[in-house]
Every structure is written in structure tokens, then in C-alpha cells.
Design a protein around this motif. Sequence first.
Motif, PDB file in Angstrom:
ATOM      1  N   GLN A  25       0.836  -1.206   0.000  1.00 50.83           N
ATOM      2  CA  GLN A  25       0.000   0.000   0.000  1.00 50.83           C
ATOM      3  C   GLN A  25       0.868   1.251   0.000  1.00 50.83           C
ATOM      4  O   GLN A  25       0.569   2.225  -0.703  1.00 50.83           O
ATOM      5  N   LEU A  26       1.946   1.215   0.748  1.00 51.40           N
ATOM      6  CA  LEU A  26       2.856   2.355   0.802  1.00 51.40           C
ATOM      7  C   LEU A  26       3.531   2.590  -0.544  1.00 51.40           C
ATOM      8  O   LEU A  26       3.630   3.729  -1.010  1.00 51.40           O
ATOM      9  N   VAL A  27       3.964   1.520  -1.200  1.00 48.90           N
ATOM     10  CA  VAL A  27       4.587   1.651  -2.524  1.00 48.90           C
ATOM     11  C   VAL A  27       3.581   2.218  -3.516  1.00 48.90           C
ATOM     12  O   VAL A  27       3.900   3.141  -4.277  1.00 48.90           O
ATOM     13  N   ARG A  28       2.351   1.687  -3.519  1.00 43.38           N
ATOM     14  CA  ARG A  28       1.336   2.195  -4.444  1.00 43.38           C
ATOM     15  C   ARG A  28       1.061   3.676  -4.203  1.00 43.38           C
ATOM     16  O   ARG A  28       0.964   4.462  -5.154  1.00 43.38           O
ATOM     17  N   ALA A  29       0.954   4.088  -2.955  1.00 48.11           N
ATOM     18  CA  ALA A  29       0.719   5.502  -2.636  1.00 48.11           C
ATOM     19  C   ALA A  29       1.888   6.365  -3.092  1.00 48.11           C
ATOM     20  O   ALA A  29       1.697   7.471  -3.607  1.00 48.11           O
ATOM     21  N   ALA A  30       3.115   5.865  -2.930  1.00 47.50           N
ATOM     22  CA  ALA A  30       4.296   6.612  -3.355  1.00 47.50           C
ATOM     23  C   ALA A  30       4.334   6.769  -4.870  1.00 47.50           C
ATOM     24  O   ALA A  30       4.669   7.840  -5.382  1.00 47.50           O
ATOM     25  N   VAL A  31       3.957   5.715  -5.592  1.00 53.76           N
ATOM     26  CA  VAL A  31       3.930   5.793  -7.055  1.00 53.76           C
ATOM     27  C   VAL A  31       2.909   6.839  -7.499  1.00 53.76           C
ATOM     28  O   VAL A  31       3.201   7.682  -8.361  1.00 53.76           O
ATOM     29  N   ASP A  74       4.314  10.277  -6.756  1.00 55.60           N
ATOM     30  CA  ASP A  74       5.382  10.636  -7.685  1.00 55.60           C
ATOM     31  C   ASP A  74       4.831  10.984  -9.054  1.00 55.60           C
ATOM     32  O   ASP A  74       5.254  11.958  -9.682  1.00 55.60           O
ATOM     33  N   ARG A  75       3.886  10.194  -9.546  1.00 57.29           N
ATOM     34  CA  ARG A  75       3.314  10.487 -10.864  1.00 57.29           C
ATOM     35  C   ARG A  75       2.602  11.831 -10.859  1.00 57.29           C
ATOM     36  O   ARG A  75       2.726  12.616 -11.795  1.00 57.29           O
ATOM     37  N   ARG A  76       1.856  12.114  -9.789  1.00 61.33           N
ATOM     38  CA  ARG A  76       1.172  13.414  -9.689  1.00 61.33           C
ATOM     39  C   ARG A  76       2.176  14.562  -9.658  1.00 61.33           C
ATOM     40  O   ARG A  76       1.869  15.667 -10.089  1.00 61.33           O
ATOM     41  N   ALA A  77       3.373  14.294  -9.143  1.00 61.93           N
ATOM     42  CA  ALA A  77       4.423  15.305  -9.076  1.00 61.93           C
ATOM     43  C   ALA A  77       5.216  15.394 -10.384  1.00 61.93           C
ATOM     44  O   ALA A  77       6.134  16.194 -10.486  1.00 61.93           O
ATOM     45  N   GLY A  78       4.859  14.559 -11.364  1.00 57.19           N
ATOM     46  CA  GLY A  78       5.509  14.629 -12.667  1.00 57.19           C
ATOM     47  C   GLY A  78       6.711  13.729 -12.844  1.00 57.19           C
ATOM     48  O   GLY A  78       7.453  13.869 -13.809  1.00 57.19           O
ATOM     49  N   ALA A 106      -2.218   7.633 -11.303  1.00 58.16           N
ATOM     50  CA  ALA A 106      -0.845   7.311 -11.672  1.00 58.16           C
ATOM     51  C   ALA A 106      -0.645   7.178 -13.171  1.00 58.16           C
ATOM     52  O   ALA A 106       0.473   7.181 -13.640  1.00 58.16           O
ATOM     53  N   ALA A 107      -1.723   7.024 -13.932  1.00 59.06           N
ATOM     54  CA  ALA A 107      -1.588   6.655 -15.339  1.00 59.06           C
ATOM     55  C   ALA A 107      -0.868   7.681 -16.194  1.00 59.06           C
ATOM     56  O   ALA A 107       0.171   7.394 -16.754  1.00 59.06           O
ATOM     57  N   ARG A 108      -1.386   8.874 -16.287  1.00 56.42           N
ATOM     58  CA  ARG A 108      -0.772   9.853 -17.176  1.00 56.42           C
ATOM     59  C   ARG A 108      -0.556  11.169 -16.462  1.00 56.42           C
ATOM     60  O   ARG A 108      -1.452  11.701 -15.835  1.00 56.42           O
ATOM     61  N   VAL A 109       0.654  11.653 -16.596  1.00 53.26           N
ATOM     62  CA  VAL A 109       0.996  12.944 -16.045  1.00 53.26           C
ATOM     63  C   VAL A 109       1.776  13.680 -17.120  1.00 53.26           C
ATOM     64  O   VAL A 109       2.856  13.256 -17.508  1.00 53.26           O
ATOM     65  N   GLN A 169      12.062   7.005 -13.939  1.00 53.48           N
ATOM     66  CA  GLN A 169      12.564   7.350 -12.609  1.00 53.48           C
ATOM     67  C   GLN A 169      11.919   6.484 -11.526  1.00 53.48           C
ATOM     68  O   GLN A 169      12.595   6.047 -10.597  1.00 53.48           O
ATOM     69  N   ILE A 170      10.621   6.243 -11.645  1.00 52.11           N
ATOM     70  CA  ILE A 170       9.923   5.400 -10.673  1.00 52.11           C
ATOM     71  C   ILE A 170      10.484   3.983 -10.722  1.00 52.11           C
ATOM     72  O   ILE A 170      10.791   3.385  -9.689  1.00 52.11           O
ATOM     73  N   GLY A 171      10.638   3.458 -11.932  1.00 51.75           N
ATOM     74  CA  GLY A 171      11.198   2.122 -12.075  1.00 51.75           C
ATOM     75  C   GLY A 171      12.582   2.027 -11.477  1.00 51.75           C
ATOM     76  O   GLY A 171      12.906   1.076 -10.760  1.00 51.75           O
ATOM     77  N   ALA A 172      13.413   3.039 -11.731  1.00 52.43           N
ATOM     78  CA  ALA A 172      14.769   3.039 -11.173  1.00 52.43           C
ATOM     79  C   ALA A 172      14.722   3.035  -9.650  1.00 52.43           C
ATOM     80  O   ALA A 172      15.488   2.318  -8.997  1.00 52.43           O
TER      81      ALA A 172
END
Length: 81
Positions: free
Chosen positions: A34-40, A43-47, A74-77, A52-55
Motif C-alpha cells: 500500500q505504501l509503494v502504491r501511494a508513493a507511485v 510521484d506520478r502526480r508530481a511529474g 498514476a496513469a498519465r501525467v 525514474q519510478i522504475g529506477a
Amino acid sequence: MRGVARLPAQPPSPASPAPRHCAAVAQVPELAGQLVRAAVVADRRAGVSWEQIGAGLGISAEAARSRFGRLRGAARVGRSG
């Protein structure tokens, strides 16, 4: 995690349910997910790009997009995909 922190450090008495600690710790993988999903999503909302997320997760951009791309938000930013 808060539930684990609140558990007493003393062993349970014979009258109490024995697997309290194990039951609390067994929740850690789901909570971590849940924490990883929230972080993703954050991050996506932050652009942040999928590359970078994968790395950051130790996986490829395509694996990150495939695994998390359908999360709400998370889909498109922008166009950085």
C-alpha cells in the motif's frame, strides 16, 4: 505498523491469544504494498517519469508502468509518460 508498535514487548500470558505478534507482522507485506502504491501515485502526480519510478523500485520503466499504471492518479501525467 502502528499496531505492531503498540504491542507489548512481554510474552503473552497463557490466557491471551498467542499469535498476536505474528498476526500483526503478517500484515507488513500488504502495508508495504500500500505504501509503494501511494508513493507511485504521489510521484506520478508530481511529474516523475516511469523511468525514474522504475529506477527507484529497481525495475524497468515498462515494468513500473505495467504494474502501477492503472492506479487512480498514476496513469498519465503530462507528456513525460
